[in-house]
Design an enzyme around this catalytic site. Structure first.
Site, PDB file in Angstrom:
ATOM      1  N   PRO A  38       0.960  -1.138  -0.060  1.00 40.22           N
ATOM      2  CA  PRO A  38       0.000   0.046   0.057  1.00 40.22           C
ATOM      3  C   PRO A  38       1.049   1.202  -0.143  1.00 40.22           C
ATOM      4  CG  PRO A  38      -0.645  -1.709   1.658  1.00 40.22           C
ATOM      5  CD  PRO A  38       0.483  -2.211   1.072  1.00 40.22           C
ATOM      6  N   GLU A  39       0.653   2.196  -0.898  1.00 40.11           N
ATOM      7  CA  GLU A  39       1.216   3.244  -1.037  1.00 40.11           C
ATOM      8  C   GLU A  39       0.511   4.504  -0.435  1.00 40.11           C
ATOM      9  OE1 GLU A  39       3.117   3.723  -4.843  1.00 40.11           O
ATOM     10  OE2 GLU A  39       3.366   1.563  -4.920  1.00 40.11           O
ATOM     11  N   LYS A  58       3.617   5.958   4.579  1.00 39.28           N
ATOM     12  CA  LYS A  58       2.842   4.912   4.312  1.00 39.28           C
ATOM     13  C   LYS A  58       2.270   4.436   5.435  1.00 39.28           C
ATOM     14  CE  LYS A  58       5.550   3.781   0.500  1.00 39.28           C
ATOM     15  NZ  LYS A  58       6.577   2.866  -0.169  1.00 39.28           N
ATOM     16  N   ARG A 107      13.030  -4.045  -8.845  1.00 42.77           N
ATOM     17  CA  ARG A 107      11.645  -3.589  -8.694  1.00 42.77           C
ATOM     18  C   ARG A 107      11.116  -3.552 -10.182  1.00 42.77           C
ATOM     19  NH1 ARG A 107       9.558  -1.896  -3.959  1.00 42.77           N
ATOM     20  NH2 ARG A 107       7.431  -2.518  -4.656  1.00 42.77           N
TER      21      ARG A 107
END
Length: 370
Positions: A89-90, A148, A355
């Site tokens: 979650p950002e 976050k 990533r």
């Protein structure tokens, strides 16, 4: 001989989480069905990992390689591909949680409960007994966000810091299931909702009770950068322009700018028209301005649509409803599909700092004017 239970653990330095992938390989005699590629999700998941090419050839044989050398076929078995593709979650997701949980401001906490759970425990600090002594009887004074993390501030100046990590949720409505419910703050009145809950499927998140001094040490200057929704274009440029890092990698640095993760970094750079491999010290002042405008546009739009719920379905808002911004993604997880902006090139995928990065080579040229 057939290989069994081959386990590959890839550790990513500089990150606080570890991806674990289990591979079980079996040998088969030649069959007519040989040459079938692994499912697309498995291919995408393995491609995300920074492992040597020779391993990828073993784990993901091409149709031309399978069925040869005595008819042996190495298959990937029992791999949690969704786990690999899952994102953390950002800022938009956590801000959506914060706004939902803000409804409990003014409520008094009557009890702190830790449901029985046989799965991996979350990090809880201090102990449950100490947390109860400091929390029970306190009213919730405010609900804020630090990068976050969701901050539930109490009237005695203590703060409950909820860090969702990869699969955590801060909820007021019934959780997706009771099996992964980790903590409950029960209110003393009979109004709805009756409690605030922390739910975490994989147990990678944490709940910490911190006093003002601990908060300053954890989130003060030098520990957490200015929030991505509050940072100015001048601040953004001054903090990153001296770096020789690639701009996509630099945007993930939480000490420089807080809240941006892998998903929204890709979306922001696409809107800004900047190639993710461009180096920070090569960007012009106008490009920094464009990047700042794109950052605010993408993050505010994502918050308006209550974040992104990806294919694993994990992320939910405080009322246990999915986000909707995934339907508006421009490049993220759209590799091989036509760019929605230009319609002339397909979205490409590369790996940066272990990533996955998605971009359009036409809208985001590496060289020339952009």
């Amino acid at each position: 001989m057939p290989l069994s239970s081959l386990r590959l653990i890839t550790c990513f330095p500089g990150l606080t989480w570890v991806l674990f992938v289990a591979f079980e390989t079996l040998s088969y005699r030649r069959r007519a069905t040989l040459g079938s590629p692994p499912p697309l999700g498995v291919q995408q998941g393995l491609a995300t990992l920074a492992i040597p090419a020779r391993w990828k050839r073993i784990l993901l044989p091409t149709p031309g390689e399978t069925g040869q050398s005595g008819g042996k076929l190495i298959r990937v078995y029992r791999i949690a591909s969704r786990r690999i593709l899952r994102t953390m979650p950002e800022l938009p997701e956590v801000e959506t949680m914060r706004r939902g949980v803000a409804a409990c401001v003014g409520r008094r906490i009557a009890a702190v409960a830790k449901p029985r759970c046989r799965l991996k425990p979350i990090r809880l600090a201090p102990s449950l007994a100490q947390m109860r002594r400091r929390v029970v009887g306190q009213r919730i004074g405010a609900v804020d966000r630090a990068g976050k993390r969701v901050l539930v501030r109490l009237e005695n100046d203590d703060t409950l810091v909820f860090e969702p990590r990869m699969t955590g949720l801060v909820l007021l409505a019934d959780p997706p299931n009771r099996q992964h419910l980790r903590l409950q703050l029960v209110f003393d009145d009979h109004r709805l909702p009756p409690q605030l809950m922390y739910w975490d499927r994989r147990g990678l998140g944490s709940v910490r009770l911190m006093d003002p001094r601990a908060m300053a040490l954890a989130f003060g200057a030098g520990q957490l950068g200015t929030d991505a929704l509050k940072i100015t274009a001048r601040q953004l440029q001054s903090r990153l322009a001296v770096s020789r890092r690639e701009i996509k990698v630099a945007l993930l640095d939480q000490r420089a700018v807080a809240g941006i993760g892998n998903l929204y970094a890709a979306e922001i750079l696409h809107v800004a028209g900047l190639h993710p491999r461009r180096h920070c010290d090569r960007l012009t002042a106008s490009q920094w301005q464009r990047l700042h405008r794109a950052m605010r546009k993408v993050l505010q739009e994502a918050i308006r649509y209550e974040g992104s719920t990806l294919s694993d379905g994990t992320y939910r808002n405080a009322l246990n409803r999915p986000g909707r911004y995934q339907n508006r993604h421009r490049v993220y997880q759209r590799a091989g599909q036509m760019c929605l902006a230009c319609g002339s090139r397909k979205v490409e995928r590369i790996v940066q700092a272990q990533r996955a990065t998605f971009f359009c080579p036409a809208c985001q040229p590496l060289k020339g004017k952009a």
